[in-house]
Scaffold this motif. Structure first.
Motif, PDB file in Angstrom:
ATOM      1  N   HIS A  11      -5.920 108.628  -7.895  1.00  0.00           N
ATOM      2  CA  HIS A  11      -6.465 107.772  -8.943  1.00  0.00           C
ATOM      3  C   HIS A  11      -6.383 106.320  -8.486  1.00  0.00           C
ATOM      4  N   CYS A  12      -7.463 105.610  -8.670  1.00  0.00           N
ATOM      5  CA  CYS A  12      -7.497 104.186  -8.344  1.00  0.00           C
ATOM      6  C   CYS A  12      -8.174 103.460  -9.503  1.00  0.00           C
ATOM      7  N   ALA A  13      -7.644 102.337  -9.881  1.00  0.00           N
ATOM      8  CA  ALA A  13      -8.228 101.568 -10.972  1.00  0.00           C
ATOM      9  C   ALA A  13      -8.196 100.087 -10.623  1.00  0.00           C
ATOM     10  N   ALA A  14      -9.163  99.349 -11.140  1.00  0.00           N
ATOM     11  CA  ALA A  14      -9.205  97.897 -10.968  1.00  0.00           C
ATOM     12  C   ALA A  14      -9.559  97.282 -12.317  1.00  0.00           C
ATOM     13  N   THR A  15      -8.880  96.207 -12.651  1.00  0.00           N
ATOM     14  CA  THR A  15      -9.122  95.521 -13.918  1.00  0.00           C
ATOM     15  C   THR A  15      -9.706  94.151 -13.626  1.00  0.00           C
ATOM     16  N   GLY A  16     -10.765  93.814 -14.310  1.00  0.00           N
ATOM     17  CA  GLY A  16     -11.388  92.509 -14.147  1.00  0.00           C
ATOM     18  C   GLY A  16     -11.918  92.022 -15.480  1.00  0.00           C
ATOM     19  N   THR A  17     -12.303  90.768 -15.536  1.00  0.00           N
ATOM     20  CA  THR A  17     -12.847  90.161 -16.747  1.00  0.00           C
ATOM     21  C   THR A  17     -14.144  89.465 -16.395  1.00  0.00           C
ATOM     22  N   ILE A  18     -15.151  89.620 -17.270  1.00  0.00           N
ATOM     23  CA  ILE A  18     -16.402  88.889 -17.063  1.00  0.00           C
ATOM     24  C   ILE A  18     -16.692  88.049 -18.297  1.00  0.00           C
ATOM     25  N   ASP A  19     -17.400  86.965 -18.078  1.00  0.00           N
ATOM     26  CA  ASP A  19     -17.888  86.133 -19.173  1.00  0.00           C
ATOM     27  C   ASP A  19     -19.368  86.430 -19.327  1.00  0.00           C
ATOM     28  N   LEU A  20     -19.751  86.853 -20.526  1.00  0.00           N
ATOM     29  CA  LEU A  20     -21.162  87.118 -20.790  1.00  0.00           C
ATOM     30  C   LEU A  20     -21.918  85.799 -20.855  1.00  0.00           C
ATOM     31  N   PRO A  21     -23.206  85.833 -20.552  1.00  0.00           N
ATOM     32  CA  PRO A  21     -23.998  84.601 -20.630  1.00  0.00           C
ATOM     33  C   PRO A  21     -23.947  83.991 -22.037  1.00  0.00           C
ATOM     34  N   GLU A  22     -24.116  82.706 -22.105  1.00  0.00           N
ATOM     35  CA  GLU A  22     -24.088  81.975 -23.366  1.00  0.00           C
ATOM     36  C   GLU A  22     -25.022  82.635 -24.380  1.00  0.00           C
ATOM     37  N   GLY A  23     -24.492  82.857 -25.570  1.00  0.00           N
ATOM     38  CA  GLY A  23     -25.295  83.425 -26.654  1.00  0.00           C
ATOM     39  C   GLY A  23     -25.422  84.936 -26.631  1.00  0.00           C
ATOM     40  N   LYS A  24     -24.819  85.607 -25.638  1.00  0.00           N
ATOM     41  CA  LYS A  24     -24.901  87.066 -25.531  1.00  0.00           C
ATOM     42  C   LYS A  24     -23.582  87.703 -25.955  1.00  0.00           C
ATOM     43  N   THR A  25     -23.679  88.881 -26.568  1.00  0.00           N
ATOM     44  CA  THR A  25     -22.508  89.693 -26.888  1.00  0.00           C
ATOM     45  C   THR A  25     -22.726  91.056 -26.250  1.00  0.00           C
ATOM     46  N   TRP A  26     -21.684  91.901 -26.267  1.00  0.00           N
ATOM     47  CA  TRP A  26     -21.843  93.241 -25.698  1.00  0.00           C
ATOM     48  C   TRP A  26     -22.911  94.028 -26.463  1.00  0.00           C
ATOM     49  N   GLY A  27     -23.132  93.692 -27.715  1.00  0.00           N
ATOM     50  CA  GLY A  27     -24.177  94.344 -28.505  1.00  0.00           C
ATOM     51  C   GLY A  27     -25.576  94.086 -27.976  1.00  0.00           C
ATOM     52  N   ASP A  28     -25.740  93.047 -27.161  1.00  0.00           N
ATOM     53  CA  ASP A  28     -27.042  92.740 -26.567  1.00  0.00           C
ATOM     54  C   ASP A  28     -27.305  93.536 -25.294  1.00  0.00           C
ATOM     55  N   VAL A  29     -26.285  94.221 -24.769  1.00  0.00           N
ATOM     56  CA  VAL A  29     -26.411  94.977 -23.524  1.00  0.00           C
ATOM     57  C   VAL A  29     -27.062  96.321 -23.821  1.00  0.00           C
ATOM     58  N   THR A  30     -28.139  96.643 -23.089  1.00  0.00           N
ATOM     59  CA  THR A  30     -28.813  97.934 -23.264  1.00  0.00           C
ATOM     60  C   THR A  30     -28.489  98.913 -22.142  1.00  0.00           C
ATOM     61  N   ASP A  31     -28.075  98.401 -20.989  1.00  0.00           N
ATOM     62  CA  ASP A  31     -27.719  99.257 -19.858  1.00  0.00           C
ATOM     63  C   ASP A  31     -26.767  98.474 -18.963  1.00  0.00           C
ATOM     64  N   TRP A  32     -25.898  99.196 -18.259  1.00  0.00           N
ATOM     65  CA  TRP A  32     -24.950  98.519 -17.369  1.00  0.00           C
ATOM     66  C   TRP A  32     -24.368  99.507 -16.376  1.00  0.00           C
ATOM     67  N   TYR A  33     -23.899  98.973 -15.249  1.00  0.00           N
ATOM     68  CA  TYR A  33     -23.097  99.722 -14.289  1.00  0.00           C
ATOM     69  C   TYR A  33     -22.297  98.722 -13.476  1.00  0.00           C
TER      70      TYR A  33
END
Length: 90
Positions: A11-33
């Motif tokens: 098992h391998c895991a990595a933790t990171g943090t991203i800042d979404l573009p100004e005015g965007k929330t995760w609810g605006d995301v339709t697809d990701w990888y």
């Protein structure tokens, strides 16, 4: 002397943090990888962003507790015979 081949899945895991573009929330995301430490996001309307996750990988592999292990027989020359599974756990 008899020999066997052992394959372990770890098992391998990595933790990171991203800042979404100004005015965007995760609810605006339709697809990701995530690939190679970068989040690839598609937003409503088709806008796309690639954002570095800056993963904290440090000592991220749990070498002590494999999540799966398989034992294979070796042939007379010492090469693994992957058609002969002797045992498996996990």
């Amino acid at each position: 002397m008899a020999s066997v081949t052992i394959i372990t899945q770890l098992h391998c895991a990595a933790t990171g943090t991203i800042d979404l573009p100004e005015g965007k929330t995760w609810g605006d995301v339709t697809d990701w990888y995530v690939k190679w430490g970068r989040a690839h996001l598609t937003f409503k309307g088709g806008e796309r962003e690639e954002i570095d996750c800056n993963p904290d990988i440090g000592d991220s592999i749990d070498w002590k507790r494999p999540i799966h292990a398989e034992i294979y027989a070796n042939d007379a020359s010492g090469e693994p015979d992957f058609s002969v599974v002797l045992d498996e756990r996990g």
